[in-house]
Scaffold this motif. Structure first.
Motif, PDB file in Angstrom:
ATOM      1  N   ILE A  74       0.821  -1.147   0.234  1.00  0.00           N
ATOM      2  CA  ILE A  74      -0.151   0.006  -0.071  1.00  0.00           C
ATOM      3  C   ILE A  74       0.792   1.227  -0.125  1.00  0.00           C
ATOM      4  N   ARG A  75       0.313   2.305  -0.345  1.00  0.00           N
ATOM      5  CA  ARG A  75       1.195   3.701  -0.268  1.00  0.00           C
ATOM      6  C   ARG A  75       1.843   3.905   0.611  1.00  0.00           C
ATOM      7  N   ALA A  76       1.283   3.855   2.036  1.00  0.00           N
ATOM      8  CA  ALA A  76       1.999   4.246   3.154  1.00  0.00           C
ATOM      9  C   ALA A  76       2.931   3.330   3.434  1.00  0.00           C
ATOM     10  N   GLU A  77       3.061   1.992   3.196  1.00  0.00           N
ATOM     11  CA  GLU A  77       4.005   0.848   3.408  1.00  0.00           C
ATOM     12  C   GLU A  77       5.352   1.593   2.291  1.00  0.00           C
ATOM     13  N   ALA A  78       4.914   1.928   1.027  1.00  0.00           N
ATOM     14  CA  ALA A  78       5.940   2.171   0.103  1.00  0.00           C
ATOM     15  C   ALA A  78       6.478   3.468   0.426  1.00  0.00           C
ATOM     16  N   GLU A  79       5.755   4.246   1.043  1.00  0.00           N
ATOM     17  CA  GLU A  79       6.439   5.816   1.644  1.00  0.00           C
ATOM     18  C   GLU A  79       7.503   5.534   2.794  1.00  0.00           C
ATOM     19  N   LEU A  80       6.956   4.581   3.582  1.00  0.00           N
ATOM     20  CA  LEU A  80       7.885   4.280   4.820  1.00  0.00           C
ATOM     21  C   LEU A  80       8.933   3.585   4.509  1.00  0.00           C
ATOM     22  N   ILE A  81       9.046   2.797   3.646  1.00  0.00           N
ATOM     23  CA  ILE A  81      10.275   1.856   3.188  1.00  0.00           C
ATOM     24  C   ILE A  81      11.055   3.079   2.551  1.00  0.00           C
ATOM     25  N   SER A  82      10.431   3.722   1.553  1.00  0.00           N
ATOM     26  CA  SER A  82      11.202   4.756   0.776  1.00  0.00           C
ATOM     27  C   SER A  82      12.038   5.909   1.975  1.00  0.00           C
ATOM     28  N   LEU A  83      11.292   6.287   2.967  1.00  0.00           N
ATOM     29  CA  LEU A  83      11.702   7.054   4.053  1.00  0.00           C
ATOM     30  C   LEU A  83      12.873   6.213   4.847  1.00  0.00           C
ATOM     31  N   LEU A  84      12.731   5.107   4.990  1.00  0.00           N
ATOM     32  CA  LEU A  84      14.024   4.421   5.922  1.00  0.00           C
ATOM     33  C   LEU A  84      15.136   4.254   4.993  1.00  0.00           C
ATOM     34  N   LYS A  85      14.800   4.008   3.686  1.00  0.00           N
ATOM     35  CA  LYS A  85      16.017   4.046   2.877  1.00  0.00           C
ATOM     36  C   LYS A  85      16.832   5.121   2.765  1.00  0.00           C
ATOM     37  N   LYS A  86      16.119   6.177   2.923  1.00  0.00           N
ATOM     38  CA  LYS A  86      16.753   7.527   2.582  1.00  0.00           C
ATOM     39  C   LYS A  86      17.568   7.854   3.974  1.00  0.00           C
ATOM     40  N   GLU A  87      16.748   7.489   4.909  1.00  0.00           N
ATOM     41  CA  GLU A  87      17.685   7.575   6.294  1.00  0.00           C
ATOM     42  C   GLU A  87      18.754   7.041   6.397  1.00  0.00           C
ATOM     43  N   SER A  88      18.526   5.734   5.919  1.00  0.00           N
ATOM     44  CA  SER A  88      19.848   4.865   5.938  1.00  0.00           C
ATOM     45  C   SER A  88      20.910   5.449   5.081  1.00  0.00           C
ATOM     46  N   ARG A  89      20.465   6.037   4.189  1.00  0.00           N
ATOM     47  CA  ARG A  89      21.619   6.547   3.311  1.00  0.00           C
ATOM     48  C   ARG A  89      22.321   7.819   4.012  1.00  0.00           C
ATOM     49  N   ARG A  90      21.575   8.679   4.820  1.00  0.00           N
ATOM     50  CA  ARG A  90      21.881   9.668   5.512  1.00  0.00           C
ATOM     51  C   ARG A  90      23.100   9.290   6.439  1.00  0.00           C
ATOM     52  N   ASN A  91      22.733   8.457   7.153  1.00  0.00           N
ATOM     53  CA  ASN A  91      23.243   7.642   8.427  1.00  0.00           C
ATOM     54  C   ASN A  91      23.708   6.315   8.125  1.00  0.00           C
ATOM     55  N   PRO A  92      25.005   6.501   7.455  1.00  0.00           N
ATOM     56  CA  PRO A  92      25.588   5.250   7.209  1.00  0.00           C
ATOM     57  C   PRO A  92      25.879   4.224   8.466  1.00  0.00           C
ATOM     58  N   ASN A  93      26.409   4.872   9.350  1.00  0.00           N
ATOM     59  CA  ASN A  93      26.781   4.288  10.699  1.00  0.00           C
ATOM     60  C   ASN A  93      25.699   3.669  11.535  1.00  0.00           C
ATOM     61  N   SER A  94      24.487   3.861  11.413  1.00  0.00           N
ATOM     62  CA  SER A  94      23.329   3.216  11.980  1.00  0.00           C
ATOM     63  C   SER A  94      22.875   1.854  11.013  1.00  0.00           C
ATOM     64  N   SER A  95      22.324   0.897  11.810  1.00  0.00           N
ATOM     65  CA  SER A  95      22.218  -0.518  11.307  1.00  0.00           C
ATOM     66  C   SER A  95      21.236  -0.229  10.386  1.00  0.00           C
ATOM     67  N   GLN A  96      20.996  -0.922   9.351  1.00  0.00           N
ATOM     68  CA  GLN A  96      19.979  -0.974   8.399  1.00  0.00           C
ATOM     69  C   GLN A  96      18.558  -1.830   9.034  1.00  0.00           C
ATOM     70  N   PRO A  97      17.547  -1.350   8.761  1.00  0.00           N
ATOM     71  CA  PRO A  97      16.396  -2.120   9.194  1.00  0.00           C
ATOM     72  C   PRO A  97      16.264  -3.632   8.558  1.00  0.00           C
ATOM     73  N   TYR A  98      16.551  -3.621   7.195  1.00  0.00           N
ATOM     74  CA  TYR A  98      16.366  -4.655   6.530  1.00  0.00           C
ATOM     75  C   TYR A  98      17.775  -5.263   6.012  1.00  0.00           C
TER      76      TYR A  98
END
Length: 138
Positions: free
Chosen positions: A114-138
């Motif tokens: 669903i759109r909300a899930e897709a947006e959330l995953i996109s935000l998580l991916k963007k956040e993981s790119r900004r903070n490369p030191n944090s562990s990836q959720p997936y």
């Protein structure tokens, strides 16, 4: 004298006939009582068989209800596992598509999210790119 003799003979014959009829009625009544007794025994035997069958049916019904409950629980668990497994695969696929530069609309159409899930995953991916030191959720 001869009429007296005929009269006595008829009386004896009547007596024999009455005694024969009494014996025949007595035997007949014994047969009827025997048949009644046999019918009563057969009825009692049938009642016992019905009770055994009824109790067996009740027990089988209870077992079937218990098995049906267990089957329903197993089907629910299986559905939950399939949905969890399916969503995990689609989330992993979504992450791969985001790595290749897919948009939120691409995730919705290609991963079945669903759109909300897709947006959330996109935000998580963007956040993981900004903070490369944090562990990836997936």
């Amino acid at each position: 004298m001869e009429s007296q003799w005929v009269f006595n003979l008829l009386l004896v014959l009547q007596f024999i006939l009455i005694v024969s009829l009494a014996v025949w009625v007595f035997r007949l009544s014994r047969k009827v009582k025997g048949i009644q007794r046999a019918a009563k025994d057969a009825d009692l035997h049938q009642k016992k068989q019905i009770q055994v069958l009824a109790s067996g049916s009740i027990g089988m019904g209870r077992r079937l209800v218990a098995i049906e409950k267990r089957l329903n629980m197993a089907v629910e668990r299986q559905s939950e596992l399939i949905s969890k497994e399916g969503s995990s695969v689609s989330y992993n696929r979504a992450m791969e598509l985001l790595e290749m530069g897919a948009t939120v609309d691409d995730l919705v159409s290609k991963c079945g999210l669903i759109r909300a899930e897709a947006e959330l995953i996109s935000l998580l991916k963007k956040e993981s790119r900004r903070n490369p030191n944090s562990s990836q959720p997936y």
